[in-house]
Scaffold this active site. Structure first.
Site, PDB file in Angstrom:
ATOM      1  N   GLU A  60       0.821  -1.226   0.000  1.00  0.00           N
ATOM      2  CA  GLU A  60       0.000   0.000   0.000  1.00  0.00           C
ATOM      3  C   GLU A  60       0.845   1.262   0.000  1.00  0.00           C
ATOM      4  O   GLU A  60       0.540   2.230  -0.693  1.00  0.00           O
ATOM      5  CB  GLU A  60      -0.950   0.016   1.212  1.00  0.00           C
ATOM      6  N   HIS A 129     -10.622  -4.592   9.806  1.00  0.00           N
ATOM      7  CA  HIS A 129     -11.187  -4.299   8.480  1.00  0.00           C
ATOM      8  C   HIS A 129     -12.500  -3.508   8.557  1.00  0.00           C
ATOM      9  O   HIS A 129     -13.216  -3.430   7.573  1.00  0.00           O
ATOM     10  CB  HIS A 129     -11.469  -5.598   7.713  1.00  0.00           C
TER      11      HIS A 129
END
Lengths: 325, 353
Positions: A60, A129
């Protein structure tokens, strides 16, 4: 006027941008071959090719940083993060680089880039998440932050976000990808930074965004049943915040309730509460009420998760308690 | 067989050309004679400009005109000047916070560079960036960056934009040995390799990440370039105190990047003669080590070589020094006399229109 899902709205906006501007490209984890974790870019690889639909390594920090560089080099990247919780991995690049590059170069560099990321709880993805870090990112000057709650806004905001010359965080409520609403056939855009009065009312102004706005819509009938006519404001943008619309509404209702499906503490609603108190406190006849999800890590178990997540009963209870109804 | 020999042997077995190590470039009369006199004098001019700029920065830090962190490039001039002299105007440059040398080597305005350090309105970034954030987008100089290693993916992205638009150009990213223990270093090397980006990774190995010797903080020895095999990035080691060697190495690297459409990695062994930042007492290293490296000072060694080889004369070298000293005192005067930014500029340059 067709009824489409938020997923279809996003797909429409991305497809248009890809067709109309060769400088637009999309990158992220499994957006090509796999079609995207939430299937927003399904079919794009075949249509646009691997040069413009770029599958990235699970890095990322590197691909968000590369997006910033590509934007500084004149392209218009749209980056998909698989979850806004993963923005933490790329936080240095988003905050230190994308947010500061223009300022520290004295205005020499612009970063026209969109970072799309699913946000929020409710689908049993557990602690890492399910978070809603658009509220953290909204603090950074130099970055715009938006979040739609319906298909019209998803399409209109994405069109504007891709054309904008600044980094835009585009938070997509994970629970709402399949949610349907009407979208006009004619072309339209939604200006970044403009809130929407989504339901007219007289007694209480209730502000939210994203999945929270969906919860609010569900609360309208319950509030009507106890004789309250709520005016609902969907922020659509967390940075900048449309204070003008909020203040205009409380000048009529004299009451303000702020609803967040993110954790209550330290979120965007705390900021709005403080600002409204300073800017328009004299218009209020009672306390500003905040409703947010419980301040715990997100639990996996469905019953526990639903208990933590803000729902229409929490809103109703808070209003009754704080306004003595 | 030592581990080093093993690595080299493995490399020689590579047939795809990915991990091949070019021989270390050395300062020799053969490559000295490959340049015209004027080119030699320009290399010296730039190195001396940087040294004197840094000396002036030190003085103006001491007298309070420059504040914040100040990281001087003194000692590393041959690396920055040699490398940048082999780049084209169409190439992007991205660097770290020890960025004055690269900025001046690229030809950024000396007055506006100094004014930026003074925090003045006339500075390159209007006084908003300071020493660590020199930028000139018109010269494709995309900044000094101050989060260690954070500039690496930015450079990869600029290279991506060049690749995407089929530009016949590269991006050079300078970084120090300190950044090599950051995850982003490894992430960017991997990304650049799998995407075949036209990027030159330029490691300035000055042996110390702030006060930490790389011997104390790195697994895998003192050489970085052999590890590039893992990423299938061709690499080269160069004597970073030798401006001609660095220039030649960079020229080769640039050609390889354009020709093979793949990244390249140069490790330049260099040394800073001064502390990490201005306020560094240098307790972590012995002065003998500093003295030893000062023997290789490019500001002394290079002009001496030019004179010995009869490429130039003492008079010519001295003339350049006088010219540069004047440029530096003009820059300090310009910075001193420039206006402070207006308070209403605080809200400018946050968002683009």
């Amino acid at each position: 006027m067709p009824e489409i899902t938020i997923r279809e709205a996003l797909k429409t906006a991305l497809n248009e941008a890809m067709e109309n501007d060769e400088k637009v490209f999309i990158m992220g984890e499994d957006i090509g071959e796999y079609g995207g974790a939430y299937a927003v870019t399904d079919g794009f690889l075949k249509k646009f090719g691997s040069q413009r639909i770029k599958d990235t390594p699970i890095s990322e920090q590197a691909f968000v940083g590369a997006g910033i560089g590509a934007a500084a080099g004149g392209l218009r990247p749209v980056i998909e993060l698989m979850s806004i919780s993963f923005s933490l991995v790329a936080f240095d690049q988003i905050v230190n680089m994308a947010g500061n590059l223009r300022y520290m170069s004295g205005g020499q560099i612009s970063v026209p880039m969109v970072i799309r990321a699913p946000t929020g709880a409710g689908v049993q993805l557990a602690a890492t998440h399910s978070q809603s870090f658009e509220t953290w990112l909204a603090e950074v000057p130099g970055i715009k932050v938006v979040c739609p709650s319906n298909s019209y806004d998803a399409l209109g905001l994405m069109r504007s976000a891709i054309k904008d010359n600044n980094p835009v965080i585009f938070a997509e409520p994970a629970l709402l990808y399949g949610s349907k609403s009407n979208v006009p056939d004619e072309y339209f855009e939604v200006t970044l930074g403009e809130a929407n009065v989504s339901h007219k009312g007289e007694d209480i102004t209730i502000v939210s965004y994203g999945y929270g706005s969906k919860v609010l819509t569900d609360s309208v009938n319950k509030l009507n049943e106890i004789g309250i006519s709520p005016e609902l404001i969907d922020l659509r943008s967390l940075n900048p915040i449309d204070y003008e619309k909020i203040i205009l509404s409380i000048q009529k209702t004299n009451r303000l309730v702020l609803v967040d499906t993110a954790r209550k503490t330290g979120g965007i609603m705390s900021e709005i509460s403080a600002n409204i108190n300073e800017k328009a406190g004299e218009w209020l006849d009672g306390p500003i009420v905040r409703v947010g999800s419980k301040d715990v890590p997100w639990p996996y178990n469905k019953t526990l998760e639903q208990e933590v997540l803000t729902d229409s009963d929490n809103i109703l209870d808070s209003i009754k308690e704080n306004y003595g109804i | 067989m030592t581990s080093k020999e093993k690595i080299v042997k493995n490399k020689s077995l590579q047939t795809n050309g990915s991990g091949k190590i070019a021989k270390k470039s050395n300062f020799s009369s053969s490559n000295l004679s490959s340049l015209k006199k004027n080119e030699h004098l320009n290399l010296f001019r730039k190195m001396y400009l940087i040294r004197q700029f840094e000396n002036a920065c030190g003085q103006n830090y001491a007298n309070g005109n420059i504040r914040g962190f100040l990281h001087l490039y003194s000692g590393q001039e041959a690396t920055g000047v040699g490398a940048i002299s082999s780049l084209k105007d169409s190439d992007y440059i991205v660097t770290h916070y020890r960025d004055h040398g690269h900025a001046l080597a690229r030809g950024l305005d000396v007055n506006r560079s100094m004014a930026e350090l003074f925090g003045k309105k006339t500075g390159l970034s209007k006084g908003k960036g300071g020493s660590m954030h020199l930028f000139d987008a018109s010269k494709k100089f995309m900044g000094g960056h101050a989060i260690v290693g954070g500039q690496l993916p930015l450079a990869a992205g600029l290279a991506l934009s060049q690749q995407y638009e089929n530009k016949n150009a590269i991006t050079t990213c300078f970084f120090g040995d300190g950044s090599t223990n950051q995850g982003i270093y490894h992430e960017t090397l991997n990304l650049a390799s799998v995407w075949n980006l036209p990027i030159l990774f330029f490691l300035e190995n000055n042996k110390y990440g702030m006060g930490s010797s790389i011997e104390r903080v790195r697994a895998g020895g003192l050489d970085f370039f052999p590890a590039m095999d893992t990423y299938e990035i061709p690499s080269m080691e160069v004597d970073g105190m030798d401006v001609i060697a660095v220039k030649e190495a960079t020229k080769i690297a640039r050609e390889k990047i354009i020709q093979n459409k793949k990244p390249f990695f140069i490790e330049s062994k260099t040394f800073r003669f001064v502390g990490h930042s201005y306020a560094d007492g240098q307790k972590y290293r012995h002065q003998d080590e500093v003295k030893q490296w000062e023997q290789k000072d490019p500001i002394l060694v290079y002009p001496k070589k030019l004179i010995d080889m009869k490429i130039s004369t003492n008079d010519e070298i001295n003339k350049i020094k006088i010219e540069i000293d004047e440029i530096i005192s003009d820059a300090v005067r310009f910075a001193n006399e420039s206006e402070e930014p207006n308070l209403d500029e605080i809200y400018d340059d946050i968002l683009a229109e």
